[in-house]
Design a protein around this motif. Structure first.
Motif, PDB file in Angstrom:
ATOM      1  N   MET A   1     -22.191 -39.745 -11.769  1.00 45.11           N
ATOM      2  CA  MET A   1     -20.881 -39.434 -11.226  1.00 45.11           C
ATOM      3  C   MET A   1     -19.873 -39.278 -12.363  1.00 45.11           C
ATOM      4  O   MET A   1     -19.908 -40.000 -13.349  1.00 45.11           O
ATOM      5  N   ILE A   2     -18.980 -38.333 -12.190  1.00 41.79           N
ATOM      6  CA  ILE A   2     -17.985 -38.066 -13.228  1.00 41.79           C
ATOM      7  C   ILE A   2     -16.896 -39.127 -13.241  1.00 41.79           C
ATOM      8  O   ILE A   2     -16.672 -39.817 -12.261  1.00 41.79           O
ATOM      9  N   ASP A   3     -16.246 -39.243 -14.342  1.00 35.98           N
ATOM     10  CA  ASP A   3     -15.139 -40.172 -14.512  1.00 35.98           C
ATOM     11  C   ASP A   3     -13.938 -39.333 -14.942  1.00 35.98           C
ATOM     12  O   ASP A   3     -13.742 -39.065 -16.122  1.00 35.98           O
ATOM     13  N   ALA A   7     -12.150 -38.344 -18.629  1.00 34.44           N
ATOM     14  CA  ALA A   7     -12.067 -36.942 -19.069  1.00 34.44           C
ATOM     15  C   ALA A   7     -10.629 -36.575 -19.427  1.00 34.44           C
ATOM     16  O   ALA A   7     -10.391 -35.869 -20.413  1.00 34.44           O
ATOM     17  N   ILE A   8      -9.679 -37.063 -18.659  1.00 34.30           N
ATOM     18  CA  ILE A   8      -8.259 -36.803 -18.952  1.00 34.30           C
ATOM     19  C   ILE A   8      -7.861 -37.473 -20.268  1.00 34.30           C
ATOM     20  O   ILE A   8      -7.224 -36.858 -21.121  1.00 34.30           O
ATOM     21  N   PHE A  58      -9.329 -29.331 -15.006  1.00 36.74           N
ATOM     22  CA  PHE A  58     -10.214 -30.452 -14.707  1.00 36.74           C
ATOM     23  C   PHE A  58     -11.029 -30.210 -13.441  1.00 36.74           C
ATOM     24  O   PHE A  58     -12.023 -30.887 -13.204  1.00 36.74           O
ATOM     25  N   PHE A  59     -10.637 -29.234 -12.650  1.00 38.72           N
ATOM     26  CA  PHE A  59     -11.394 -28.908 -11.445  1.00 38.72           C
ATOM     27  C   PHE A  59     -12.759 -28.314 -11.801  1.00 38.72           C
ATOM     28  O   PHE A  59     -13.686 -28.364 -10.992  1.00 38.72           O
ATOM     29  N   GLU A  60     -12.906 -27.765 -13.002  1.00 37.02           N
ATOM     30  CA  GLU A  60     -14.201 -27.258 -13.442  1.00 37.02           C
ATOM     31  C   GLU A  60     -15.233 -28.382 -13.503  1.00 37.02           C
ATOM     32  O   GLU A  60     -16.406 -28.170 -13.210  1.00 37.02           O
ATOM     33  N   ILE A  61     -14.786 -29.559 -13.890  1.00 38.56           N
ATOM     34  CA  ILE A  61     -15.683 -30.716 -13.940  1.00 38.56           C
ATOM     35  C   ILE A  61     -16.212 -31.004 -12.539  1.00 38.56           C
ATOM     36  O   ILE A  61     -17.406 -31.233 -12.344  1.00 38.56           O
ATOM     37  N   GLU A  65     -20.096 -30.639 -11.099  1.00 34.77           N
ATOM     38  CA  GLU A  65     -20.758 -31.754 -10.417  1.00 34.77           C
ATOM     39  C   GLU A  65     -21.236 -31.321  -9.028  1.00 34.77           C
ATOM     40  O   GLU A  65     -22.333 -31.660  -8.600  1.00 34.77           O
ATOM     41  N   PHE A  66     -20.414 -30.556  -8.336  1.00 34.09           N
ATOM     42  CA  PHE A  66     -20.792 -30.037  -7.017  1.00 34.09           C
ATOM     43  C   PHE A  66     -22.039 -29.166  -7.131  1.00 34.09           C
ATOM     44  O   PHE A  66     -22.993 -29.322  -6.364  1.00 34.09           O
TER      45      PHE A  66
END
Length: 75
Positions: A1-3, A7-8, A58-61, A65-66
């Motif tokens: 899962m991403i964090d 990332a920010i 950041f929506f690319e992350i 993941e999707f």
């Protein structure tokens, strides 16, 4: 899962931006930025504001993941 918070934080460091700078851009207190750094997920409106402020999508992350999740579920 991403964090997303991490990332920010990493993007801020790459750009040489300070917590104070982002707090000013988002019209919030510095403590809110430290709180964002600790989050794994972030409200989409807030993520959009952060993306615009840092000029980084950041929506690319989330999209990556999707795509990985969909790909994994099809096998």
């Amino acid at each position: 899962m991403i964090d997303l918070g991490q990332a920010i934080k990493e993007q801020m460091e790459r750009q040489g931006k300070t917590v104070g700078w982002l707090a000013k851009e988002l019209s919030c207190d510095r403590t809110n930025i430290y709180s964002i750094y600790r989050r794994q997920s972030i409200d989409s409106n807030l993520l959009l504001r952060i993306s615009v402020a840092l000029q980084h999508n950041f929506f690319e992350i989330l999209s990556d993941e999707f795509n990985q999740a969909v790909s994994s579920s099809q096998h």
